[in-house]
Structures are given as structure tokens and as C-alpha cells.
Design an enzyme around this catalytic site. Structure first.
Site, PDB file in Angstrom:
ATOM      1  N   PRO A  55       0.785  -1.236   0.000  1.00 53.23           N
ATOM      2  CA  PRO A  55       0.000   0.000   0.000  1.00 53.23           C
ATOM      3  C   PRO A  55       0.817   1.286   0.000  1.00 53.23           C
ATOM      4  O   PRO A  55       0.247   2.367   0.155  1.00 53.23           O
ATOM      5  CB  PRO A  55      -0.798  -0.120   1.297  1.00 53.23           C
ATOM      6  CG  PRO A  55       0.114  -0.852   2.233  1.00 53.23           C
ATOM      7  CD  PRO A  55       0.853  -1.838   1.362  1.00 53.23           C
ATOM      8  N   GLY A  56       2.135   1.217  -0.154  1.00 54.00           N
ATOM      9  CA  GLY A  56       2.882   2.447  -0.384  1.00 54.00           C
ATOM     10  C   GLY A  56       3.763   2.927   0.758  1.00 54.00           C
ATOM     11  O   GLY A  56       4.276   4.041   0.710  1.00 54.00           O
ATOM     12  N   CYS A  95       9.627  -9.968   4.217  1.00 56.22           N
ATOM     13  CA  CYS A  95       9.358 -10.004   5.652  1.00 56.22           C
ATOM     14  C   CYS A  95       9.195 -11.452   6.107  1.00 56.22           C
ATOM     15  O   CYS A  95       8.294 -11.767   6.881  1.00 56.22           O
ATOM     16  CB  CYS A  95       8.147  -9.154   6.008  1.00 56.22           C
ATOM     17  SG  CYS A  95       6.638  -9.680   5.202  1.00 56.22           S
TER      18      CYS A  95
HETATM   19  C1  LIG Z   1       5.242  -6.970   0.710  1.00 55.48           C
HETATM   20  S1  LIG Z   1       3.931  -6.315  -0.197  1.00 55.48           S
HETATM   21  C2  LIG Z   1       4.524  -4.714  -0.616  1.00 55.48           C
HETATM   22  C3  LIG Z   1       4.497  -3.722   0.519  1.00 55.48           C
HETATM   23  C4  LIG Z   1       4.877  -2.328   0.075  1.00 55.48           C
HETATM   24  N1  LIG Z   1       6.185  -2.316  -0.576  1.00 55.48           N
HETATM   25  C5  LIG Z   1       4.907  -1.337   1.226  1.00 55.48           C
HETATM   26  O1  LIG Z   1       5.975  -1.036   1.752  1.00 55.48           O
HETATM   27  O2  LIG Z   1       3.826  -0.832   1.586  1.00 55.48           O
HETATM   28  C6  LIG Z   1       4.060  -7.173  -1.725  1.00 55.48           C
HETATM   29  C7  LIG Z   1       3.185  -6.626  -2.821  1.00 55.48           C
HETATM   30  O3  LIG Z   1       3.489  -7.357  -4.024  1.00 55.48           O
HETATM   31  C8  LIG Z   1       2.337  -7.349  -4.825  1.00 55.48           C
HETATM   32  N2  LIG Z   1       2.534  -8.366  -5.875  1.00 55.48           N
HETATM   33  C9  LIG Z   1       2.348  -9.711  -5.814  1.00 55.48           C
HETATM   34  N3  LIG Z   1       2.683 -10.289  -6.985  1.00 55.48           N
HETATM   35  C10 LIG Z   1       3.104  -9.293  -7.798  1.00 55.48           C
HETATM   36  C11 LIG Z   1       3.582  -9.238  -9.136  1.00 55.48           C
HETATM   37  N4  LIG Z   1       3.721 -10.350  -9.884  1.00 55.48           N
HETATM   38  N5  LIG Z   1       3.904  -8.038  -9.663  1.00 55.48           N
HETATM   39  C12 LIG Z   1       3.779  -6.897  -8.940  1.00 55.48           C
HETATM   40  N6  LIG Z   1       3.326  -6.882  -7.661  1.00 55.48           N
HETATM   41  C13 LIG Z   1       3.002  -8.065  -7.104  1.00 55.48           C
HETATM   42  C14 LIG Z   1       1.214  -7.596  -3.840  1.00 55.48           C
HETATM   43  O4  LIG Z   1      -0.022  -7.159  -4.360  1.00 55.48           O
HETATM   44  C15 LIG Z   1       1.676  -6.783  -2.616  1.00 55.48           C
HETATM   45  O5  LIG Z   1       1.079  -5.516  -2.629  1.00 55.48           O
END
Ligand SMILES: C[S@@+](CC[C@H](N)C(=O)[O-])C[C@H]1O[C@@H](n2cnc3c(N)ncnc32)[C@H](O)[C@@H]1O
Length: 288
Positions: free
Chosen positions: A104-105, A218
Site C-alpha cells: 500500500p505504499g 518479511c
Molecule cells: C510486501 S507487499 C509490498 C508492501 C509495500 N512495498 C509497502 O511497503 O507498503 C508485496 C506486494 O506485491 C504485490 N505483488 C504480488 N505479486 C506481484 C507481481 N507479480 N507483480 C507486482 N506486484 C506483485 C502484492 O499485491 C503486494 O502488494
């Protein structure tokens, strides 16, 4: 979790931490924070400042999101350890930065703040549902240099960037730690490792020569951490670099169960819950 005992520096402290609550932390947003930020913070909360990075405050509350400072974007609610990947990425004003899995950013808005809203941040995520919170957080924090895209990161159009963050989708053994203290299924980790490597491989194609790629998760799982970094080092033009940080941590591992990795994996950083009363974070710094 017992299978991880050989790679945990202080098993008793690690185990004891699973009975605690993580300490809620917020990151000051210099794009929005006013001069009286600390005064206003002290009116609402007791706080302690983290000493390993600027602008991280540990609060004595269960609900850091319920405050005017949050609604006005003066701070962002973020686990303390989650601030590490962007400290390592170290984006500079004027650069072109790609955040491949951004929703979510939390880290996107941290990047824009570090760049003082000068340059360009492309924040991408595959999930259109999660894009909504990304847009809301970018708006609330005044992160004006962020453009959002909605691709599977493996299919992003060809472009070159100065710095790229791969904050990969992972099994989240770190996130679940405080609730369940159970390990996840190994096959799930293997499936995720394939996707994580493919995203990192795409990052290796989109980074300019001399540019920096940070890979973070994580989870405790070496399969999703050192295993993925090892493949990137073996199969792409990315090279592993040393990380300088004073956050309490242990080094990346060079073996786990029947798996062996290069000794160089010690350049990676593992932060466990008992280190800063926060979630697990794994960080690797790579350069092309
Ligand atoms: C660990 S979370 C990111 C958290 C974010 N970086 C933050 O600090 O708020 C991983 C994200 O990867 C996205 N995701 C999963 N598969 C993906 C793909 N093939 N390409 C791009 N995003 C992907 C998910 O929707 C999720 O939002």
C-alpha cells in the site's frame, strides 16, 4: 519455528518475543510534517526515537492511525524494521526510481520523502484492489513525484531506472510471528521463490549500469531470501554489495538444512522480532 533455531542468534529472546506485541512505530514525513511535529506528537503519545535512522518514533499506543498527525500525512504508520530497505536503497533527489511491488505504499512514500519530492518514482503493484490504498497513501503524504502503474512486475515495459526496490510478495513468516509462531509450508516458499526470482530478474534488466537494486522480504525463510539472491547473483548481472547499518541484526546465512549458499550471503541483513520489537525483515543490496 523450531527448524529455524540454528539460524537465530538468541533463541530464548526470539521465542519470548512471540508472546509480546510489536511496538507500534511511525515514520515522520518531512514532506508534510510541521515544525512543531514533536510537540504535537508528545501531546498525544509517549514516544522514543529509534537511534539507527532519522525520523522513526516508537509510540506507546495500540492505535497510531487514530490521530490528526496521521490523517494529515505528517507521519506514516510503519513497522520500525520495514524502514530499513529504503535506508539501504538510499534514493537521491532528481533520480528515477522504480518500486516494483509497491502497495500500500509504505516504502514508496518513504522514497518520495527521501528524494524531497524531486525526480520520479514509479510505484507499481499487480493488485488493483491494493492500488486503492497506494493512491490514498500517496495523496495523504503529499508524495507528488509518484506515478502509479498496475502491472505484473514481470511484464513491466522496458525502461531504465537509477534505483529499484523489489519488496517482494512473500510467505510472511515474520508478519505471522507474533500471532502464530508457526512456520509456513516449504512448498509455498518454493513457489514464491520462483516468482520472487522472476521479479528480481526483471529488475536486473530495468536497472541502469551502476544502479542499485534492493531486494527485501518479511520472511525468515532462506528459500525466499538467500536462495533467491543466490540465483540472482548466479543468473543475472547483479552483484551483491555490503550493507552499512546500525540496526541490530544478524548476517545472511550461507547454509540452512540441506541448502548451501555463497559465503558472500553474509552481506545480507536479517532483522528478527527480538532485535527491535518489530517484524522480520531481510534485505539484500545488489548492483549492476
Ligand atoms: C510486501 S507487499 C509490498 C508492501 C509495500 N512495498 C509497502 O511497503 O507498503 C508485496 C506486494 O506485491 C504485490 N505483488 C504480488 N505479486 C506481484 C507481481 N507479480 N507483480 C507486482 N506486484 C506483485 C502484492 O499485491 C503486494 O502488494
Amino acid at each position: 519455528m523450531k527448524k529455524y533455531k540454528p539460524i537465530i542468534d538468541d533463541w530464548d529472546a526470539f521465542k519470548a518475543e512471540s508472546d509480546e506485541h510489536p511496538v507500534n512505530a511511525v515514520r515522520k514525513n518531512p514532506l508534510k510534517a510541521k515544525e512543531d511535529f514533536e510537540e504535537k506528537l508528545a501531546e498525544r503519545f509517549q514516544y522514543e526515537k529509534a537511534d539507527w535512522a532519522d525520523g522513526i518514533y516508537r509510540l506507546d499506543t495500540e492505535s497510531p492511525g487514530k490521530s490528526l498527525l496521521h490523517w494529515r500525512g505528517e507521519y506514516y504508520v510503519q513497522e520500525e524494521s520495514a524502514a530499513l530497505p529504503i535506508e539501504v536503497l538510499d534514493p537521491k533527489p532528481g533520480e528515477k526510481v522504480l518500486d516494483m511491488c509497491a502497495a500500500p505504499g509504505g516504502k514508496t512514500t518513504q522514497i518520495a520523502a527521501k528524494m524531497n519530492n524531486k525526480g520520479l518514482v514509479v510505484a507499481n503493484d499487480e493488485s488493483s484492489q491494493r492500488m486503492k490504498s497506494l493512491h490514498a497513501n500517496v495523496y495523504r503524504t503529499g508524495s507528488a513525484i509518484v506515478d502509479a502503474t498496475n502491472y505484473d512486475a514481470r511484464r513491466l515495459p522496458e525502461e531504465k531506472f537509477d534505483r529499484i526496490l523489489v519488496d517482494a510478495p512473500c510467505s510472511g513468516e515474520g508478519d505471522r510471528f507474533y500471532e502464530t509462531f508457526t512456520a509456513i509450508d516449504e512448498q509455498d516458499s518454493r513457489d514464491l521463490a520462483k516468482l520472487q526470482f522472476q521479479i528480481l530478474e526483471k529488475a536486473s534488466q530495468m536497472i541502469r549500469e551502476g544502479g542499485t537494486v534492493v531486494y527485501s522480504t518479511c520472511t525468515i525463510s532462506p528459500i525466499e531470501n538467500e536462495g533467491v539472491v543466490q540465483r540472482a547473483v548466479d543468473e543475472t548481472e547483479l552483484e551483491l554489495k555490503e550493507i552499512e547499518t546500525s540496526i541490530p541484526h544478524v548476517e545472511g546465512v550461507d547454509s540452512f538444512e540441506d541448502l548451501d549458499y555463497d559465503a558472500d550471503m553474509s552481506k545480507c541483513v536479517r532483522v528478527y522480532p527480538h532485535h527491535v520489537n518489530s517484524g522480520v525483515i531481510f534485505v539484500a543490496k545488489l548492483e549492476k
